[in-house]
Enzyme design. Structure first.
Site, PDB file in Angstrom:
ATOM      1  N   GLU A   1       1.991   6.247  -7.097  1.00 42.15           N
ATOM      2  CA  GLU A   1       0.935   7.152  -7.582  1.00 42.15           C
ATOM      3  C   GLU A   1       1.342   8.613  -7.382  1.00 42.15           C
ATOM      4  O   GLU A   1       1.091   9.466  -8.246  1.00 42.15           O
ATOM      5  CB  GLU A   1      -0.378   6.887  -6.845  1.00 42.15           C
ATOM      6  CG  GLU A   1      -1.005   5.562  -7.225  1.00 42.15           C
ATOM      7  CD  GLU A   1      -2.226   5.238  -6.383  1.00 42.15           C
ATOM      8  OE1 GLU A   1      -2.824   6.153  -5.807  1.00 42.15           O
ATOM      9  OE2 GLU A   1      -2.573   4.058  -6.294  1.00 42.15           O
TER      10      GLU A   1
ATOM     11  N   TYR B   1       0.827  -1.214   0.000  1.00 43.70           N
ATOM     12  CA  TYR B   1       0.000   0.000   0.000  1.00 43.70           C
ATOM     13  C   TYR B   1       0.863   1.266   0.000  1.00 43.70           C
ATOM     14  O   TYR B   1       0.671   2.151  -0.852  1.00 43.70           O
ATOM     15  CB  TYR B   1      -0.991  -0.016   1.169  1.00 43.70           C
ATOM     16  CG  TYR B   1      -2.308   0.628   0.800  1.00 43.70           C
ATOM     17  CD1 TYR B   1      -3.423  -0.130   0.522  1.00 43.70           C
ATOM     18  CD2 TYR B   1      -2.412   2.007   0.692  1.00 43.70           C
ATOM     19  CE1 TYR B   1      -4.621   0.450   0.147  1.00 43.70           C
ATOM     20  CE2 TYR B   1      -3.614   2.599   0.318  1.00 43.70           C
ATOM     21  CZ  TYR B   1      -4.704   1.815   0.052  1.00 43.70           C
ATOM     22  OH  TYR B   1      -5.875   2.394  -0.321  1.00 43.70           O
TER      23      TYR B   1
HETATM   24  C1  LIG Z   1     -11.705  13.095  -6.015  1.00 43.06           C
HETATM   25  C2  LIG Z   1     -11.593  11.875  -5.198  1.00 43.06           C
HETATM   26  C3  LIG Z   1     -10.899  12.150  -3.903  1.00 43.06           C
HETATM   27  C4  LIG Z   1     -10.729  10.897  -3.147  1.00 43.06           C
HETATM   28  C5  LIG Z   1      -9.531  10.950  -2.284  1.00 43.06           C
HETATM   29  C6  LIG Z   1      -8.775   9.777  -2.535  1.00 43.06           C
HETATM   30  C7  LIG Z   1      -7.447   9.763  -1.906  1.00 43.06           C
HETATM   31  C8  LIG Z   1      -6.844   8.492  -2.385  1.00 43.06           C
HETATM   32  C9  LIG Z   1      -5.704   8.077  -1.659  1.00 43.06           C
HETATM   33  C10 LIG Z   1      -5.502   6.569  -1.582  1.00 43.06           C
HETATM   34  C11 LIG Z   1      -5.144   5.978  -2.874  1.00 43.06           C
HETATM   35  C12 LIG Z   1      -5.134   4.498  -2.801  1.00 43.06           C
HETATM   36  C13 LIG Z   1      -4.850   3.960  -4.121  1.00 43.06           C
HETATM   37  C14 LIG Z   1      -4.584   2.496  -4.065  1.00 43.06           C
HETATM   38  C15 LIG Z   1      -3.378   1.993  -4.113  1.00 43.06           C
HETATM   39  C16 LIG Z   1      -3.197   0.586  -4.062  1.00 43.06           C
HETATM   40  O1  LIG Z   1      -4.069  -0.252  -4.195  1.00 43.06           O
HETATM   41  S1  LIG Z   1      -1.639   0.076  -3.827  1.00 43.06           S
HETATM   42  C17 LIG Z   1      -1.619  -1.691  -3.831  1.00 43.06           C
HETATM   43  C18 LIG Z   1      -1.969  -2.285  -2.486  1.00 43.06           C
HETATM   44  N1  LIG Z   1      -3.343  -2.072  -2.166  1.00 43.06           N
HETATM   45  C19 LIG Z   1      -3.994  -2.706  -1.184  1.00 43.06           C
HETATM   46  O2  LIG Z   1      -3.460  -3.538  -0.487  1.00 43.06           O
HETATM   47  C20 LIG Z   1      -5.439  -2.348  -0.933  1.00 43.06           C
HETATM   48  C21 LIG Z   1      -6.348  -3.408  -1.388  1.00 43.06           C
HETATM   49  N2  LIG Z   1      -7.726  -2.995  -1.189  1.00 43.06           N
HETATM   50  C22 LIG Z   1      -8.478  -3.355  -0.177  1.00 43.06           C
HETATM   51  O3  LIG Z   1      -8.089  -4.113   0.691  1.00 43.06           O
HETATM   52  C23 LIG Z   1      -9.927  -2.853  -0.119  1.00 43.06           C
HETATM   53  O4  LIG Z   1     -10.217  -2.209  -1.281  1.00 43.06           O
HETATM   54  C24 LIG Z   1     -10.253  -1.964   1.108  1.00 43.06           C
HETATM   55  C25 LIG Z   1     -11.588  -1.282   0.882  1.00 43.06           C
HETATM   56  C26 LIG Z   1      -9.155  -0.932   1.314  1.00 43.06           C
HETATM   57  C27 LIG Z   1     -10.373  -2.831   2.372  1.00 43.06           C
HETATM   58  O5  LIG Z   1     -11.100  -3.952   2.202  1.00 43.06           O
HETATM   59  P1  LIG Z   1     -12.345  -4.418   3.116  1.00 43.06           P
HETATM   60  O6  LIG Z   1     -13.353  -5.003   2.181  1.00 43.06           O
HETATM   61  O7  LIG Z   1     -12.833  -3.380   4.038  1.00 43.06           O
HETATM   62  O8  LIG Z   1     -11.748  -5.511   4.018  1.00 43.06           O
HETATM   63  P2  LIG Z   1     -11.984  -7.035   4.034  1.00 43.06           P
HETATM   64  O9  LIG Z   1     -11.540  -7.505   5.376  1.00 43.06           O
HETATM   65  O10 LIG Z   1     -11.305  -7.677   2.891  1.00 43.06           O
HETATM   66  O11 LIG Z   1     -13.561  -7.274   3.842  1.00 43.06           O
HETATM   67  C28 LIG Z   1     -14.510  -7.060   4.887  1.00 43.06           C
HETATM   68  C29 LIG Z   1     -15.571  -8.153   4.831  1.00 43.06           C
HETATM   69  O12 LIG Z   1     -16.327  -8.027   3.637  1.00 43.06           O
HETATM   70  C30 LIG Z   1     -16.187  -9.197   2.832  1.00 43.06           C
HETATM   71  N3  LIG Z   1     -16.059  -8.777   1.439  1.00 43.06           N
HETATM   72  C31 LIG Z   1     -15.576  -7.593   1.011  1.00 43.06           C
HETATM   73  N4  LIG Z   1     -15.601  -7.548  -0.312  1.00 43.06           N
HETATM   74  C32 LIG Z   1     -16.104  -8.694  -0.746  1.00 43.06           C
HETATM   75  C33 LIG Z   1     -16.365  -9.249  -2.034  1.00 43.06           C
HETATM   76  N5  LIG Z   1     -16.110  -8.552  -3.154  1.00 43.06           N
HETATM   77  N6  LIG Z   1     -16.875 -10.497  -2.101  1.00 43.06           N
HETATM   78  C34 LIG Z   1     -17.149 -11.214  -0.985  1.00 43.06           C
HETATM   79  N7  LIG Z   1     -16.915 -10.748   0.272  1.00 43.06           N
HETATM   80  C35 LIG Z   1     -16.401  -9.518   0.378  1.00 43.06           C
HETATM   81  C36 LIG Z   1     -14.914  -9.876   3.330  1.00 43.06           C
HETATM   82  O13 LIG Z   1     -14.908 -11.250   3.082  1.00 43.06           O
HETATM   83  C37 LIG Z   1     -14.960  -9.564   4.792  1.00 43.06           C
HETATM   84  O14 LIG Z   1     -15.894 -10.414   5.422  1.00 43.06           O
HETATM   85  P3  LIG Z   1     -15.549 -11.120   6.810  1.00 43.06           P
HETATM   86  O15 LIG Z   1     -14.334 -11.969   6.546  1.00 43.06           O
HETATM   87  O16 LIG Z   1     -16.747 -11.947   7.126  1.00 43.06           O
HETATM   88  O17 LIG Z   1     -15.283 -10.031   7.792  1.00 43.06           O
END
Ligand SMILES: CCCCCCCCCCCCC/C=C/C(=O)SCCNC(=O)CCNC(=O)[C@H](O)C(C)(C)COP(=O)(O)OP(=O)(O)OC[C@H]1O[C@@H](n2cnc3c(N)ncnc32)[C@H](O)[C@@H]1OP(=O)(O)O
Length: 361
Positions: free
Chosen positions: A292, A285
């Site tokens: 970026e 990350y």
């Molecule tokens: C004008 C706009 C302004 C906006 C400002 C923006 C500023 C931007 C700055 C940041 C820029 C970031 C750019 C990104 C860079 C990169 O990606 S670098 C490479 C490395 N990246 C990563 O490691 C991040 C990967 N991404 C994620 O992990 C996610 O997108 C997340 C949202 C950040 C976090 O994931 P999250 O879903 O909250 O966590 P989990 O634990 O995985 O999931 C929670 C529970 O939900 C279930 N679940 C989620 N999605 C799914 C799905 N698609 N299908 C099935 N189930 C899903 C998951 O299983 C979990 O369930 P439980 O296990 O029961 O808890």
């Protein structure tokens, strides 16, 4: 043949009594509870006095049910008797003086408060099971939702795998030269995957996944600004090596994240995959956001020069406001977004590994 008394060990719970008769290879068992609340036991077996017929009787302190549950093993005879009323007894027998052959079974022994706690834990487990079952039963669309999520994750996994494999193969064949045309070889697929990723913001809003809305929004919006605004609209950026690093870092995490979600949809877990999903982001990350940020900084001069997306201003104020100013604010937001998502992922990681540790205990 002598008639002897075996050693008998006992323990109780609020609703039942456990007796362990120290008699191995017992046969011809005759066990019954008479109407006067007395247990009669007779069997042939190997006890303290060798092979013999052993028997005993016990008049219980309070009424018990007449049905008996018993099991004879090579080492002992286990007997379970249900109490008529769920109540803790201060002793087993009606007579105050304990028979000599009777002793507490310390393997099963619990005092009243421990037994109450055990009872409570069982009750809670039952309630949890019922509530999970009813939740599952109540949602008639669960299969449909899981099917949709599985397909979504599968498509994303295939898309990012294609990008990752394509870039890796080109890196091996062309070496550093592959840095310069990453965009032209993979951008279409990246556009497709990132447009689809908008569903990741919609899914939590519809209650389909437990993801936080803001972390997902930061992630999707952040990537789309880089992909569509910086790389997509500026041809000058498209053949820069930074595209390679950004795309490679994005796809590396996704080829583990999406299969992890796919398995979650079918209630399966692979420990190594879970570990990778909740650990790889730690180096990836910050590196991703750094790459970026480099892309944004490189684009500033190009936006200044081309005046693309600049905001028209009165001539007195200089004619137009370059988009690079917006991007400079965005650079600050990026590190704020990094902080928010890093904290979110750190919490998810702790929650995941803590609950697994608890399950193991
Ligand atoms: C004008 C706009 C302004 C906006 C400002 C923006 C500023 C931007 C700055 C940041 C820029 C970031 C750019 C990104 C860079 C990169 O990606 S670098 C490479 C490395 N990246 C990563 O490691 C991040 C990967 N991404 C994620 O992990 C996610 O997108 C997340 C949202 C950040 C976090 O994931 P999250 O879903 O909250 O966590 P989990 O634990 O995985 O999931 C929670 C529970 O939900 C279930 N679940 C989620 N999605 C799914 C799905 N698609 N299908 C099935 N189930 C899903 C998951 O299983 C979990 O369930 P439980 O296990 O029961 O808890």
């Amino acid at each position: 043949m002598q008639i002897l008394t075996p050693h008998v060990y006992w323990a109780q719970r609020h609703s039942e009594i456990f007796l362990r008769v120290d008699l191995s290879d017992a046969k011809d068992l005759d066990i019954s509870v008479q109407e006067n609340n007395t247990l009669q036991f007779k069997a042939q077996g190997h006890g303290a006095k060798g092979d013999n017929e052993y028997k005993f009787s016990l008049e219980f302190r309070e009424p018990v049910r007449t049905e008996i549950n018993h099991k004879s093993t090579q080492r002992q005879v286990d007997i379970k008797i249900r109490k008529q009323e769920e109540r803790w007894w201060d002793r087993l027998t009606l007579q105050e003086k304990k028979p000599l052959f009777l002793a507490p079974d310390f393997d099963r022994w619990l005092d009243e408060s421990d037994a109450e706690m055990e009872l409570q834990a069982k009750e809670e487990e039952k309630i949890n099971k019922i509530s999970v079952e009813s939740r599952v039963r109540k949602d008639p669309y669960l299969g449909l939702k899981r099917g949709y999520l599985f397909m979504y994750n599968l498509v994303q996994f295939l898309g990012f795998s294609w990008i990752f494999v394509n870039m890796t193969v080109r890196l091996f064949i062309l070496g550093q030269d592959s840095f310069y045309d990453t965009f032209h070889t993979t951008a279409d697929m990246m556009y497709f995957c990132q447009m689809m990723a908008v569903l990741e913001v919609i899914n939590p809003l519809l209650g389909l996944v437990k993801t936080g809305f803001f972390p997902a929004m930061i992630q999707v919006a952040g990537r789309n600004v880089i992909l569509f605004v910086i790389f997509g609209s500026l041809e000058e950026m498209q053949n820069k090596p930074v595209v390679f690093f950004v795309f490679y870092l994005w796809s590396t995490i996704e080829i583990f994240r999406y299969p992890f979600y796919m398995l979650a949809c079918i209630s399966t877990e692979w420990k190594l995959l879970t570990w990778l999903r909740y650990s790889l982001w730690i180096p990836l990350y910050p590196l991703g956001v750094l790459a970026e940020a480099v892309a944004v900084i490189q684009s500033l001069a190009i936006f200044d020069e081309t005046r693309m997306f600049s905001v028209p201003l009165p001539a007195l104020l200089g004619g137009s406001l370059s988009f690079s100013y917006t991007l400079q604010i965005y650079l600050v937001l990026m590190f704020l977004g990094l902080f928010i998502n890093f904290r979110h992922l750190y919490k998810q990681r702790r929650r995941r590994f803590r609950s697994r540790k608890r399950k193991v205990q």
